[in-house]
Design an enzyme around this catalytic site. Sequence first.
Site, PDB file in Angstrom:
ATOM      1  N   HIS A   1      55.397  36.846  39.338  1.00 41.18           N
ATOM      2  CA  HIS A   1      53.940  37.064  39.296  1.00 41.18           C
ATOM      3  C   HIS A   1      53.266  36.694  37.974  1.00 41.18           C
ATOM      4  O   HIS A   1      52.703  37.556  37.296  1.00 41.18           O
ATOM      5  CB  HIS A   1      53.586  38.503  39.677  1.00 41.18           C
ATOM      6  CG  HIS A   1      54.444  39.589  39.072  1.00 41.18           C
ATOM      7  ND1 HIS A   1      54.765  39.637  37.729  1.00 41.18           N
ATOM      8  CD2 HIS A   1      55.033  40.671  39.627  1.00 41.18           C
ATOM      9  CE1 HIS A   1      55.515  40.710  37.511  1.00 41.18           C
ATOM     10  NE2 HIS A   1      55.694  41.333  38.653  1.00 41.18           N
TER      11      HIS A   1
ATOM     12  N   ASP B   1      54.265  40.296  46.370  1.00 37.78           N
ATOM     13  CA  ASP B   1      54.475  41.505  45.574  1.00 37.78           C
ATOM     14  C   ASP B   1      53.904  42.707  46.352  1.00 37.78           C
ATOM     15  O   ASP B   1      53.270  43.589  45.769  1.00 37.78           O
ATOM     16  CB  ASP B   1      53.851  41.390  44.176  1.00 37.78           C
ATOM     17  CG  ASP B   1      54.369  42.459  43.219  1.00 37.78           C
ATOM     18  OD1 ASP B   1      55.248  43.249  43.620  1.00 37.78           O
ATOM     19  OD2 ASP B   1      53.888  42.505  42.072  1.00 37.78           O
TER      20      ASP B   1
HETATM   21 ZN   LIG Z   1      56.517  43.239  38.786  1.00 37.42          ZN
HETATM   22 ZN   LIG Z   2      56.967  43.714  42.196  1.00 37.28          ZN
END
Ligand SMILES: [Zn+2]
Ligand SMILES: [Zn+2]
Length: 425
Positions: free
Chosen positions: A233, A306
């Site tokens: 991310h 995520d």
């Molecule tokens: Zn993370």
């Molecule tokens: Zn994560």
Amino acid sequence: MNGELLIKNGRVIDPANGVDEKCDVLIVDELFAEVGKIERKVDKVIDAAGKIVAPGLIDIHVHFREPGDEEEETIASGSAAAVAAGFTSVVCMPNTNPPIENETDVEYIHRKGRQTRKTHVYTMGAITKKRQGVELAEMGFMVEAGAVGFTDDGNGVQDPAVMLRALKYAAMFDTVISQHCQDDGFGGGGVMNAGYYSTVLGLPGMDGLAEEAMLWRDIQLVRKTNVRYHAQHISTAGAVELIRGAKKESLPITCEVTPHHLLLSEECCAEYDTNYKVNPPLRRAEDVEALKEAIREGIVDALVTDHAPHLQSEKELEFLTAPFGIASLECALGLYVKALIEPGILDWPGLIELMTARPARIIGVNKGTLGKGKQADVTIIDPEAEYTVDVNSFRSKSRNCPYDGWELKGRVEKTIVGGEIRFES
Ligand SMILES: [Zn+2]
Ligand SMILES: [Zn+2]
């Protein structure tokens, strides 16, 4: 499934094999048999006219909260959400309670995944015991049990010597070390991006430098060890610049981006709505633009969610104390269409490549294409179908999703896993 399944007349997109044409896909006994113009009598035919027929989507970054927080999500509820969202493979993060840190833990996740019979469920293992960043976990045994990589996600590995040891150790197993890049030396306790808005709102900030400092450090360690490394991310323009440099050097470094870092920015926190509290935090508009440019250039390797489910009661706490995370699995494809296809940053083959073949390569699984003899995981997409996100219809147990009520385009029609239709809209 035993028998033959023929998917007819779709726009077949298989980026790994350079395929983008109107044709048919034949599945025989769980495996892909042929892609092309196929005339033959089979047990079952799916008419995919007007639809996209793609390799099954792969999300290499989800949190299914089992074991430990089953009231937020389970492998069963997360898998049901995944398959409804077109994901035929997901990779669970090991920051459960307790964390996934030995072979028994890895086997537990895989067994639960198989029993659920929805999507393929993989897991990464923790890099360090208890994710404390001190002592390495039993990576070798976890690789043998099928772990597809390692991360202390939720934490970055702070000690450079521990990280160096982890990379050297990983080299013995041809696996990938994934990092949640966050240098705690910049101070913990932040709840949103550090900058103008955090000052105005009176909230402690998280400096983008914390992400960039750890990523910079790790790039030096990768240069020394040449071990596969994945930056999770990434969220800042500075991180994009570092990845760009590492790729120019041909270091074995990959990275991923989430939908929220492409569609939302720090000013979303202005109403103190905790559904926008996420780690790494929503950043500045210029960071969002830098991430989009990175995707356009091809230096981002994977699109992930995520997916981080949380209880409503926890997200109703004040901004300072509420947990970080957004549950976005069930609207992920539509979000990516909105962020990347509608503005012309990617076309459909480009988007599908970042959700199939390239993430498969990162975790080293033989998936993400419609190649002959591979396990028949397929996602059939109606690219024109419009819908409104309704969190109350989620199969996920959690509702912490800031996209409720958004109008999106691009809907999953059918999800086929191992030749078996596991979801139909
Ligand atoms: Zn993370
Ligand atoms: Zn994560």
